[in-house]
Scaffold this active site. Structure first.
Site, PDB file in Angstrom:
ATOM      1  N   THR A   1       0.855  -1.131  -0.143  1.00  0.00           N
ATOM      2  CA  THR A   1      -0.137   0.023   0.012  1.00  0.00           C
ATOM      3  C   THR A   1       0.917   1.163   0.078  1.00  0.00           C
ATOM      4  O   THR A   1       0.383   2.424  -0.115  1.00  0.00           O
ATOM      5  CB  THR A   1      -0.812   0.001   1.302  1.00  0.00           C
ATOM      6  OG1 THR A   1       0.078  -0.050   2.396  1.00  0.00           O
ATOM      7  CG2 THR A   1      -1.800  -1.201   1.223  1.00  0.00           C
TER       8      THR A   1
ATOM      9  N   CYS B   1       2.826   3.387   9.370  1.00  0.00           N
ATOM     10  CA  CYS B   1       2.036   3.387  10.449  1.00  0.00           C
ATOM     11  C   CYS B   1       2.786   3.456  11.722  1.00  0.00           C
ATOM     12  O   CYS B   1       4.052   2.965  11.579  1.00  0.00           O
ATOM     13  CB  CYS B   1       1.016   2.281  10.672  1.00  0.00           C
ATOM     14  SG  CYS B   1      -0.207   2.286   9.251  1.00  0.00           S
TER      15      CYS B   1
ATOM     16  N   CYS C   1      -1.244   1.722  15.460  1.00  0.00           N
ATOM     17  CA  CYS C   1      -2.368   1.719  14.283  1.00  0.00           C
ATOM     18  C   CYS C   1      -3.387   0.883  14.539  1.00  0.00           C
ATOM     19  O   CYS C   1      -3.188  -0.228  14.481  1.00  0.00           O
ATOM     20  CB  CYS C   1      -1.603   1.951  13.066  1.00  0.00           C
ATOM     21  SG  CYS C   1      -2.970   2.397  11.720  1.00  0.00           S
TER      22      CYS C   1
ATOM     23  N   ARG D   1      -5.929  -2.819   9.865  1.00  0.00           N
ATOM     24  CA  ARG D   1      -5.744  -4.046   9.791  1.00  0.00           C
ATOM     25  C   ARG D   1      -4.078  -4.367   9.509  1.00  0.00           C
ATOM     26  O   ARG D   1      -3.479  -3.649   9.044  1.00  0.00           O
ATOM     27  CB  ARG D   1      -6.267  -4.910   8.566  1.00  0.00           C
ATOM     28  CG  ARG D   1      -7.529  -5.657   8.844  1.00  0.00           C
ATOM     29  CD  ARG D   1      -8.112  -6.451   7.760  1.00  0.00           C
ATOM     30  NE  ARG D   1      -7.200  -7.469   7.011  1.00  0.00           N
ATOM     31  CZ  ARG D   1      -7.180  -7.510   5.767  1.00  0.00           C
ATOM     32  NH1 ARG D   1      -8.046  -7.043   5.118  1.00  0.00           N
ATOM     33  NH2 ARG D   1      -6.288  -8.685   5.338  1.00  0.00           N
TER      34      ARG D   1
ATOM     35  N   ARG E   1       4.133   6.840   2.294  1.00  0.00           N
ATOM     36  CA  ARG E   1       3.138   8.125   2.851  1.00  0.00           C
ATOM     37  C   ARG E   1       2.679   7.706   4.266  1.00  0.00           C
ATOM     38  O   ARG E   1       2.498   6.353   4.654  1.00  0.00           O
ATOM     39  CB  ARG E   1       2.012   8.082   1.857  1.00  0.00           C
ATOM     40  CG  ARG E   1       2.240   8.718   0.486  1.00  0.00           C
ATOM     41  CD  ARG E   1       0.909   8.726  -0.315  1.00  0.00           C
ATOM     42  NE  ARG E   1       0.679   7.355  -0.871  1.00  0.00           N
ATOM     43  CZ  ARG E   1      -0.301   6.579  -0.421  1.00  0.00           C
ATOM     44  NH1 ARG E   1      -1.152   6.985   0.425  1.00  0.00           N
ATOM     45  NH2 ARG E   1      -0.539   5.368  -1.014  1.00  0.00           N
TER      46      ARG E   1
HETATM   47 ZN   LIG Z   1      -1.705   3.606  10.474  1.00  0.00          ZN
END
Ligand SMILES: [Zn+2]
Length: 359
Positions: free
Chosen positions: A42, A46, A50, A53, A75
């Site tokens: 993706t 994180c 977080c 999932r 990102r």
């Molecule tokens: Zn996250």
């Protein structure tokens, strides 16, 4: 496999990566600030806590900082906002550097905030986010010379906090602290994954069981019967692999026996114990009590900056798995009476007698 090598350039050692993964799986908020995880499929990164999932392990890469992740083209996640975490950490690092270099005993949040051109409220939030401590608790940590020293010598805040017994255990990913003689294996529940070898020797106080891992001493018990000492060990570390030692820890055993006789420490005894952050702090405080002297539970609680935690201190003493090495026998009641001892009052009394006689 090749990509993985290329991507993990942030030089996270595989062992640390394993722990990062574990913290990620547990959404461990206490690990926030010590790393971020990034997902290759993706391109999002994180913080450990977080709520999103969990990715597959093979799609996951770890970085120390949000910046490192961004440098690799990831990102920030919109749910957990890892970048804010990063700026909190940066702010606290700057605050800590200021505080550590100042000569003032008391650190004033508003004045530090002013110097950093931020507000006290923002700084407070940053402390909480980056260290899990309030500024007040942070200030208590600062009272420890050791902590200041580590900061001056370039340790990060979280490393130094942990080393001084403040950090949450999960935050300790690499640095261990030789000075205070604690290593991290520790907090794994029930001693899971620990391999403890034990030896039982005779001493002038009866049987002594010394349990060790390859990282340090996990148990020092005193008693009359070998079987009950071994049983106590299994109870203390129900998930550990426990077996009679095949040699290898003789130096440590000898050292423990020496100390039982009231002799001064000769070699450092690293510890490998499971402990809550609080227990750890108490035990470290106990290690500062000079041989031949005693402290009251109240004094220990005060030294920890928690004057109202007398009972909790007493509990931490009572559950100390490494007697002698962590000299819980040197803690007595305010009125001078001996209070309790896990291995019998008579042993406590003898230990104290010897230590004061040896001077
Ligand atoms: Zn996250």
């Amino acid at each position: 496999m090749k990509t993985q090598v290329a991507m993990t350039k942030g030089n996270i050692p595989p062992q640390a990566a394993e722990r990062f993964w574990e913290a990620t799986m547990h959404r461990d908020a206490r690990a926030d600030g010590s790393f971020v995880f990034a997902v290759r499929s993706t391109h999002v990164y994180c913080r450990p806590s977080c709520p999103a999932r969990r990715p597959l392990r093979r799609n996951t890469v770890f970085f120390r900082t949000a910046q490192d992740a961004e440098n690799q083209g990831f990102r920030p996640c919109r749910r957990c906002r890892p970048k804010q975490q990063d700026s909190a950490t940066a702010l606290v690092e700057r605050a800590a550097a200021l505080i550590a270099s100042s000569n003032e005993e008391v650190f004033r949040l508003d004045s530090v905030a002013r110097q950093l051109q931020t507000s006290p409220a923002k700084l407070r939030r940053a402390f909480h986010r980056a260290t899990g401590l309030s500024p007040k608790e942070f200030q208590q940590a600062l009272r420890l010379e050791q902590f200041k020293k580590m900061l001056r010598q370039g340790s990060t805040v979280t490393e130094a906090l942990y080393a001084c017994g403040y950090g949450s255990s999960s935050r300790l990913y690499e640095k261990t602290n030789a000075h205070l003689g604690m290593t991290p294996a520790s907090y794994r529940k029930g001693g899971e994954g620990m391999h403890i070898g034990y030896t039982v020797a005779n001493s002038s106080l009866g049987k002594v069981l010394v349990g060790t891992t390859d990282r340090g001493v996990s148990a020092v018990y005193l008693g009359d019967r070998e079987a009950s000492l071994v049983e106590a060990l299994r109870k203390e570390y129900p998930k550990a692999e426990i077996a009679r030692a095949e040699g290898g820890s003789e130096t440590w055993l000898k050292e423990v026996l020496q100390r039982i006789e009231g002799n001064a420490p000769r070699v450092d005894l690293p510890l490998d114990v499971k402990a809550t952050a609080f227990q750890r702090r108490v035990w470290q405080e106990l290690q500062k009590i000079p041989r031949g002297t005693t402290r009251s539970y109240t004094q220990v609680a005060r030294a920890l900056g928690k004057p109202r935690s007398v009972r909790a201190v007493a509990r931490a003493c009572a559950t100390n798995p490494v007697s002698i090495v962590v000299p819980c026998h040197r803690v007595i009641r305010t009125d001078g009476s001996l209070a309790g001892y896990r291995w019998g009052l008579e042993r406590k009394e003898k230990l104290l007698e010897r230590e004061s006689a040896q001077g």
